[in-house]
Design a protein around this motif. Structure first.
Motif, PDB file in Angstrom:
ATOM      1  N   ALA A 309      46.412  16.180  26.534  1.00 24.18           N
ATOM      2  CA  ALA A 309      46.695  16.384  25.299  1.00 24.18           C
ATOM      3  C   ALA A 309      47.942  15.641  24.769  1.00 24.18           C
ATOM      4  N   ARG A 310      48.804  15.070  25.529  1.00 26.89           N
ATOM      5  CA  ARG A 310      49.908  14.272  24.778  1.00 26.89           C
ATOM      6  C   ARG A 310      49.304  12.838  24.736  1.00 26.89           C
ATOM      7  N   ALA A 311      48.371  12.483  25.163  1.00 26.70           N
ATOM      8  CA  ALA A 311      47.566  11.171  24.908  1.00 26.70           C
ATOM      9  C   ALA A 311      46.532  11.309  23.731  1.00 26.70           C
ATOM     10  N   ASN A 312      46.702  12.298  23.058  1.00 28.58           N
ATOM     11  CA  ASN A 312      45.444  12.654  21.970  1.00 28.58           C
ATOM     12  C   ASN A 312      44.312  12.572  22.172  1.00 28.58           C
ATOM     13  N   ALA A 313      44.109  12.849  23.658  1.00 31.26           N
ATOM     14  CA  ALA A 313      42.487  12.797  24.250  1.00 31.26           C
ATOM     15  C   ALA A 313      41.931  13.857  23.810  1.00 31.26           C
ATOM     16  N   GLY A 314      42.485  15.080  23.734  1.00 29.68           N
ATOM     17  CA  GLY A 314      41.722  16.384  23.419  1.00 29.68           C
ATOM     18  C   GLY A 314      42.404  17.622  24.257  1.00 29.68           C
ATOM     19  N   PRO A 315      41.926  18.872  23.828  1.00 28.66           N
ATOM     20  CA  PRO A 315      42.380  19.993  24.261  1.00 28.66           C
ATOM     21  C   PRO A 315      41.497  20.343  25.578  1.00 28.66           C
ATOM     22  N   THR A 316      41.880  21.039  26.537  1.00 26.58           N
ATOM     23  CA  THR A 316      41.438  21.427  27.759  1.00 26.58           C
ATOM     24  C   THR A 316      41.300  22.786  27.879  1.00 26.58           C
ATOM     25  N   LEU A 317      40.449  23.486  28.467  1.00 23.77           N
ATOM     26  CA  LEU A 317      40.033  24.831  28.888  1.00 23.77           C
ATOM     27  C   LEU A 317      39.902  24.947  30.416  1.00 23.77           C
ATOM     28  N   ILE A 318      41.085  25.596  31.007  1.00 25.67           N
ATOM     29  CA  ILE A 318      41.080  25.705  32.540  1.00 25.67           C
ATOM     30  C   ILE A 318      40.860  27.181  32.893  1.00 25.67           C
ATOM     31  N   GLU A 319      39.975  27.173  33.839  1.00 26.28           N
ATOM     32  CA  GLU A 319      39.553  28.816  34.490  1.00 26.28           C
ATOM     33  C   GLU A 319      40.135  28.752  35.778  1.00 26.28           C
ATOM     34  N   TYR A 320      41.300  29.632  35.885  1.00 25.41           N
ATOM     35  CA  TYR A 320      42.030  29.845  37.398  1.00 25.41           C
ATOM     36  C   TYR A 320      41.084  30.988  37.879  1.00 25.41           C
ATOM     37  N   PHE A 321      40.594  30.509  39.044  1.00 25.74           N
ATOM     38  CA  PHE A 321      39.834  31.662  39.797  1.00 25.74           C
ATOM     39  C   PHE A 321      40.600  32.332  40.693  1.00 25.74           C
ATOM     40  N   THR A 322      40.877  33.616  40.490  1.00 23.98           N
ATOM     41  CA  THR A 322      41.977  34.175  41.181  1.00 23.98           C
ATOM     42  C   THR A 322      41.500  35.766  41.319  1.00 23.98           C
ATOM     43  N   TYR A 323      42.349  36.630  41.744  1.00 23.66           N
ATOM     44  CA  TYR A 323      42.193  37.844  42.232  1.00 23.66           C
ATOM     45  C   TYR A 323      43.211  38.584  41.682  1.00 23.66           C
ATOM     46  N   ARG A 324      43.065  39.953  40.920  1.00 31.51           N
ATOM     47  CA  ARG A 324      44.064  40.921  40.677  1.00 31.51           C
ATOM     48  C   ARG A 324      44.119  41.723  41.822  1.00 31.51           C
ATOM     49  N   ALA A 325      45.243  41.806  42.541  1.00 34.09           N
ATOM     50  CA  ALA A 325      45.292  42.334  43.970  1.00 34.09           C
ATOM     51  C   ALA A 325      45.593  43.575  43.836  1.00 34.09           C
ATOM     52  N   GLU A 326      46.342  44.088  42.584  1.00 41.49           N
ATOM     53  CA  GLU A 326      46.657  45.371  42.646  1.00 41.49           C
ATOM     54  C   GLU A 326      46.126  46.152  41.286  1.00 41.49           C
ATOM     55  N   GLY A 327      46.549  47.254  40.510  1.00 42.60           N
ATOM     56  CA  GLY A 327      46.044  47.820  39.585  1.00 42.60           C
ATOM     57  C   GLY A 327      46.579  46.926  38.238  1.00 42.60           C
ATOM     58  N   HIS A 328      45.493  47.004  37.074  1.00 42.96           N
ATOM     59  CA  HIS A 328      45.891  46.540  35.972  1.00 42.96           C
ATOM     60  C   HIS A 328      47.048  46.828  35.338  1.00 42.96           C
ATOM     61  N   SER A 329      47.665  47.961  35.695  1.00 43.58           N
ATOM     62  CA  SER A 329      49.110  48.348  35.083  1.00 43.58           C
ATOM     63  C   SER A 329      49.446  49.661  36.084  1.00 43.58           C
ATOM     64  N   THR A 330      50.519  50.090  35.485  1.00 45.52           N
ATOM     65  CA  THR A 330      50.836  51.461  36.381  1.00 45.52           C
ATOM     66  C   THR A 330      50.358  52.629  35.699  1.00 45.52           C
ATOM     67  N   SER A 331      49.395  52.380  34.688  1.00 45.44           N
ATOM     68  CA  SER A 331      48.445  53.577  34.134  1.00 45.44           C
ATOM     69  C   SER A 331      47.065  53.405  35.055  1.00 45.44           C
ATOM     70  N   ASP A 332      46.870  52.595  35.955  1.00 43.12           N
ATOM     71  CA  ASP A 332      45.672  52.383  36.277  1.00 43.12           C
ATOM     72  C   ASP A 332      45.508  52.614  37.683  1.00 43.12           C
ATOM     73  N   ASP A 333      44.250  53.031  38.207  1.00 40.68           N
ATOM     74  CA  ASP A 333      44.103  53.371  39.755  1.00 40.68           C
ATOM     75  C   ASP A 333      43.023  52.459  40.076  1.00 40.68           C
ATOM     76  N   PRO A 334      43.056  51.420  40.761  1.00 41.79           N
ATOM     77  CA  PRO A 334      41.750  50.604  41.287  1.00 41.79           C
ATOM     78  C   PRO A 334      40.848  51.297  42.008  1.00 41.79           C
ATOM     79  N   SER A 335      41.299  52.115  43.050  1.00 38.01           N
ATOM     80  CA  SER A 335      40.630  52.812  43.866  1.00 38.01           C
ATOM     81  C   SER A 335      39.525  53.499  43.334  1.00 38.01           C
ATOM     82  N   GLY A 336      39.521  53.810  42.109  1.00 35.75           N
ATOM     83  CA  GLY A 336      38.509  54.575  41.471  1.00 35.75           C
ATOM     84  C   GLY A 336      37.430  53.780  40.859  1.00 35.75           C
ATOM     85  N   TYR A 337      37.358  52.244  41.107  1.00 35.41           N
ATOM     86  CA  TYR A 337      36.229  51.592  40.564  1.00 35.41           C
ATOM     87  C   TYR A 337      35.966  50.255  41.377  1.00 35.41           C
TER      88      TYR A 337
END
Length: 447
Positions: A309-337
């Motif tokens: 980007a600093r070299a004016n060569a263009g934007p980049t899209l990066i996919e970070y392949f990871t895993y949400r180890a716990e619930g989405h939030s305190t309002s979520d229970d992932p054991s249900g799905y």
């Protein structure tokens, strides 16, 4: 039955007198549901060090394979491999590990605080710490970041006071946002941290627009934004990609593919068909798919995109392949799905453990120092929490005066809003005459 894909009906006549086969609708279905045994053997994680590292000015069409493979540095032997190794010095690696450990300690404490009724809401980033900490460390401190709601690691890596983060979570009298934002939706202009929005994907076109403005002014700062893979299904994602490509905006679009939205898996955002990094190719953007639990790979990819980007060569899209180890939030229970085994079976492990093991492997760390670090992080968060609680917690009445909800929008409050403010304050004082004696209508408005 849980975990069983629905049977697809074969072709059949669609209507009387027609020999055309009827259409069928495909509904994505996750591979594992509660009660199923998780097995991620279908995921090809490749070999650490195998993916080539192209020149930062390369044309997107010349690096197509990087959108489908997986950039990895840390191997099963805990050593760094290949051309993407950023070759960071041990002190930087220890700093990175410390930031991630502090994020995890912070998450644990705030989660307990929500369960104790001290705040209404919280979101942890367990298992995703590298995607914010390592990525932000690869940027300049004044590069503008447009985060989602799971990037608390950026603030911690940039040295934002933990007590101020807790004040915002508690919405107390010291909350710099005056209780106007949902807990965990921070804003820190002095740390080049744009206000988090609960409206998904709005930060994408905002980041691209900011980057375009930086380019128009001939500035040196670039923009980076983070979004969950589910949010790439929003129209804002596609608008941002179009503007980024057309105007060659100096921006990095980070897609955190943690496999799950609040209760629906990534297939509903298109993961069954291709990678999220591959979406870059249709727009003419550079696309990288990276092991999001490998802190060295995350740093290297973000650094590569920043240099591009600093070299004016263009934007980049990066996919970070990871895993949400716990619930989405305190309002979520992932054991249900989802399967309870998924966290343990995830083939890319835990980012903190992997970086710790790497430092031990190269002789720059040990288990005793790790235990001491974890204890220090827990004590730091505990001390900051006690300090923040002096300013109030949820429901204890220590918050900003009621009248402030009308302030900070207009330089001079319009007459009709002033009347509404006076009426609202008057009714509040009638209803609770002894609760807010100093909450005078109109006081301080427009200042």
């Amino acid at each position: 039955m849980a975990g069983k894909a629905p049977q697809k009906a074969g072709p059949k006549a669609s209507a009387a007198g027609s020999n055309k086969p009827s259409l069928t609708l495909h509904v994505p279905e996750p591979k594992f549901r509660p009660g199923d045994k998780a097995d991620f053997s279908h995921i090809d994680i490749g070999t650490a060090g195998k993916m080539p590292r192209p020149d930062e000015a390369s044309a997107p069409a010349d690096m197509v394979d990087l959108a489908y493979g997986l950039v990895r540095v840390l191997g099963e032997d805990n050593n760094a491999h290949g051309p993407w190794d950023p070759k960071l010095d041990p002190e930087t690696l220890r700093t990175m590990l410390g930031h991630m450990a502090l994020v995890r300690a912070f998450d644990e404490r705030m989660f307990r605080g929500q369960r104790q009724g001290k705040t209404s809401f919280y979101m942890k980033c367990t298992g995703e710490e590298a995607t914010s900490v390592a990525a932000s460390m690869a940027l300049a401190s004044d590069d503008m970041v447009f985060p989602s709601y799971r990037q608390q690691g950026i603030l911690i890596a940039r040295g934002y006071p933990i007590v101020d983060m807790i004040n915002q979570i508690y919405s107390n009298k010291a909350d710099k946002l005056k209780g106007r934002q949902l807990p965990i939706m921070y804003s820190a202009r002095d740390h080049s941290f744009f206000t988090i929005s609960g409206n998904l994907a709005t930060q994408l076109p905002q980041a691209v627009g900011w980057a375009m403005a930086s380019a128009i002014k001939g500035d040196t700062r670039i923009a980076a934004t983070w979004v969950g893979e589910g949010s790439t299904a929003e129209g804002d994602f596609h608008s941002a990609c179009t503007f980024a490509a057309v105007y060659n905006a100096p921006v990095i679009l980070n897609v955190i593919n943690n496999q799950w939205a609040i209760s629906s898996f990534s297939g509903f955002a298109g993961a069954e068909r291709t990678t999220f990094a591959a979406r870059a190719l249709g727009y003419g953007l550079a696309g990288l798919r990276v092991d999001g639990n490998d802190a060295l790979a995350v740093y290297a990819a973000q650094q590569w995109a920043a240099n591009r980007a600093r070299a004016n060569a263009g934007p980049t899209l990066i996919e970070y392949f990871t895993y949400r180890a716990e619930g989405h939030s305190t309002s979520d229970d992932p054991s249900g799905y989802r399967s309870a085994q998924e966290r343990e079976e995830w083939p890319l492990g835990d980012p903190i453990m992997r970086l710790k093991n790497h430092l031990i492997c190269i002789g720059e760390w040990d288990e005793d120092r790790q235990s001491a670090m974890d204890q220090d992080c827990a004590e730091r968060v505990k001390a900051a929490t006690k300090e923040a609680e002096k300013n109030g917690i949820l429901g204890h009445g220590l918050h900003h005066p009621f009248r402030t909800m009308f302030e900070d929008v207009f330089e001079e409050l319009p007459w009709h809003l002033r009347e509404q403010a006076e009426q609202a304050t008057r009714e509040r004082q009638i209803k609770w005459p002894d609760s807010h004696p100093k909450d005078a209508a109109g006081s301080g408005q427009g200042k």
